[in-house]
Design an enzyme around this catalytic site. Structure first.
Site, PDB file in Angstrom:
ATOM      1  N   CYS A  18       0.823  -1.210   0.000  1.00 32.60           N
ATOM      2  CA  CYS A  18       0.000   0.000   0.000  1.00 32.60           C
ATOM      3  C   CYS A  18       0.860   1.266   0.000  1.00 32.60           C
ATOM      4  O   CYS A  18       1.460   1.568  -1.023  1.00 32.60           O
ATOM      5  CB  CYS A  18      -1.007  -0.048   1.146  1.00 32.60           C
ATOM      6  N   HIS A  57      -3.579  -5.186   0.585  1.00 31.03           N
ATOM      7  CA  HIS A  57      -2.982  -5.721   1.822  1.00 31.03           C
ATOM      8  C   HIS A  57      -3.030  -7.245   1.811  1.00 31.03           C
ATOM      9  O   HIS A  57      -3.978  -7.838   2.338  1.00 31.03           O
ATOM     10  CB  HIS A  57      -3.737  -5.182   3.036  1.00 31.03           C
ATOM     11  N   GLU A 110      -1.479  -9.298   3.565  1.00 33.03           N
ATOM     12  CA  GLU A 110      -1.360  -9.897   4.906  1.00 33.03           C
ATOM     13  C   GLU A 110      -2.721 -10.236   5.506  1.00 33.03           C
ATOM     14  O   GLU A 110      -2.822 -11.100   6.374  1.00 33.03           O
ATOM     15  CB  GLU A 110      -0.576  -8.950   5.838  1.00 33.03           C
TER      16      GLU A 110
END
Ligand code: GLN
Length: 549
Positions: free
Chosen positions: A386, A520, A522
């Site tokens: 990001c 994102h 993750e």
């Protein structure tokens, strides 16, 4: 509301102190019940007045977790997804702010037909509606009440769940109270008194816990359990030890050993076909975590380096990738501001990979750009996420393309705007529009969006497919009119939105592993399904480390 008659509700409250890990306890219980073949759903109710955690500082409340449907939620939803594998939605996270907003909106519309609006029944009804919303045929719905019993703002929630137990009957509702038995070294004893007081408080609200889950740094002996059972009016076998463990992946195994799932089944009168929950997948993970074959050092260069809850999903995703590589990741949290005044080489020369995570605001960004430059020039595997991607593009355009003033309009209105405010984009069939003056809350590009991967690119190879879906949370976007400059500087835009208008991924084909993404990754990594980007990053980091030795 159509509620399946088989669905049972487990309410989890916390006592004595905050930060006892209710989210993790709830997520672990869910995975144990799943190991017995049950379908489980997890929900979180937060008594604070923010409408959602989106505008809360990560220093105060940790990471903002984002779901596929674009809900900005409490980080506990991340634990839920990672432990249960069930994707969470807007129906799984609520705050008092949102509850009150709904009630007040209804009042303004005149939906209450002139009634006086009160906490009971209007607010409590809205809480119950949320708990019952979007359910199908779940065996168990676990609802965690945020905060600690006794907090003023938590009272409507306790009243709502008391009413649910009254309405559905105790054979469909269970109350679990997570509490702490502090150890007093001078007395050499675990103390039960704070738990007794906390249960008394619950009883004042009309809630009798069915199980006490007692956090403790040492085993609780039977005498203490008996005392707690007697004073708290809980069956002795339902006073369960939640022993401190070395790593979070051991929690389901530890709870199962204490018989937490048997207590739940017995409470609901469920005949257990299986004698044990199948937790073999957790055992495998714990075995790798205890006996890693490699060590790999990953630098995370960010703003909240001293406050790790702000990067919860990221640190988990790195750990999952380490497990997938039979390795242990030593994460070096680096405050990017420190890089601005010291020697970057001193800090980064021994690391095996560098990650620049997401973030907001200018502070520390020049240090992040220095770390990206270092990764690019020294062939260190690099992942930008990001803001990390936006800064990677700025770094290349400044230092390779020679656009010295390249920047983002987020914090420099006079720069060459290679990253700018995203004012219009396609969300399914809807065109979303934003301006400079729109509210900060809930106005970002949020949630899952598709991304088309360029054929033959590194990311296409890593993902092993041509279209992916990943979760977003940002307001700014790379300006594609600089794509040619990027290409000429060795950077490829290898992932774009299906309409080709929004850049989602950049990579450097001249580098062993240099990928930066606007989303994102993750957020979707799980211990049993590590994210391919992180797994590949760590694999390259390990290989590179071995060649160097
Ligand atoms: N601040 C940047 C934006 O809003 C990046 C956001 C992020 O890293 N999550 O676009």
């Amino acid at each position: 509301m159509t509620l399946s008659s088989k669905t049972k509700f487990i309410f989890i409250t916390g006592g004595v102190v905050s930060s006892l890990g209710k989210g993790l306890a709830s997520a672990s219980l869910a995975s144990i019940l799943q190991g017995r073949g049950f379908k489980v759903r997890l929900k979180k109710l937060d008594p604070y007045l923010n409408v959602d955690p989106g505008t809360m500082s990560p220093y105060q409340h940790g990471e903002v977790y984002v779901t596929d449907d674009g809900t900005e939620a409490d980080l506990d939803l991340g634990h839920y997804e990672r432990f249960s594998g069930v994707a969470t939605t807007q129906y799984d996270s609520i705050t008092s702010g949102k509850i009150y907003q709904r009630v007040i909106n209804k009042e303004r519309r005149g939906d209450y037909l002139g009634a006086t609006i009160q906490v009971i029944p209007h607010v409590t009804n809205a809480i119950k509606e949320f708990i019952f919303s979007d359910l199908t045929d779940e065996d168990f719905v676990q609802c965690e009440i945020g905060g600690t019993v006794g907090d003023i703002e938590g009272q409507p929630y306790l009243e709502a769940i008391r009413q649910i137990a009254y309405e559905l009957g105790k054979d469909r509702v269970m109350f679990i109270h997570l509490t702490l038995l502090p150890y007093i070294p001078t007395a050499g004893e675990l103390k039960t008194k704070p738990t007794q007081h906390s249960v008394k408080k619950l009883q004042e609200y009309g809630i009798q816990p069915d199980m006490l889950l007692c956090r403790s740094q040492m085993p609780i002996d039977q005498n203490e359990k008996r005392k707690l059972a007697l004073f708290c009016n809980v069956k002795e076998e339902n006073v369960v030890t939640a022993l401190d463990v070395g790593n979070i992946y051991e929690v389901p195994l530890a709870y199962e050993k204490e018989g937490i799932d048997r207590c739940v089944c017995t409470h609901f009168g469920i005949e257990c076909q299986k004698h044990h929950s199948d937790l073999s997948k957790w055992q495998k993970i714990v075995d790798i975590v205890r006996n890693p074959k490699e060590n790999v050092k990953i630098a995370v260069v960010g703003k909240y380096a001293g406050f790790l809850e702000a990067y919860k999903s990221l640190s988990e995703a790195i750990k999952h990738a380490a497990i997938a590589n039979f390795a242990k990741a030593d994460i070096l949290w680096i405050n990017s501001e420190k890089l601005e005044t010291g020697s970057v080489d001193d800090v980064l020369k021994d690391v095996d990979a560098i990650i620049v995570p997401g973030g907001f605001g200018q502070r520390g960004t020049e240090g992040k750009i220095m770390a990206i430059k270092y990764a690019r020039e020294h062939n260190i595997p690099f992942l930008g996420i990001c803001l990390g991607m936006q800064l990677a593009v700025i770094e290349t355009l400044r230092n390779v393309a020679g656009i010295s003033n390249a920047g983002t309009t987020e914090f420099d209105k006079n720069c060459t705007p290679v990253v700018g405010l995203l004012t219009e984009w396609q969300n399914g069939s809807v065109i979303e529009k934003r301006g400079e003056n729109t509210d900060l809350g809930g106005t970002m590009r949020l949630g899952a969006y598709p991304c088309v991967l360029q054929k033959g690119s590194k990311v296409a190879e890593i993902y092993g497919c041509s279209e992916i879906s990943e979760r977003h949370r940002h307001r700014y976007e790379i300006n594609l009119s600089f794509e040619k400059d990027l290409n000429q500087s060795g950077m490829l835009v290898s992932g774009k939105s299906p309409d080709g208008r929004l850049p989602e991924i950049v990579e450097r084909p001249d580098h062993p592993w240099f990928i930066a993404v606007q989303f994102h990754p993750e957020l979707k990594s799980k211990p049993f399904a590590p994210h391919p980007l992180f797994t590949s990053l760590l694999q390259t980091a390990i290989e590179r480390k071995k060649n160097l030795i």
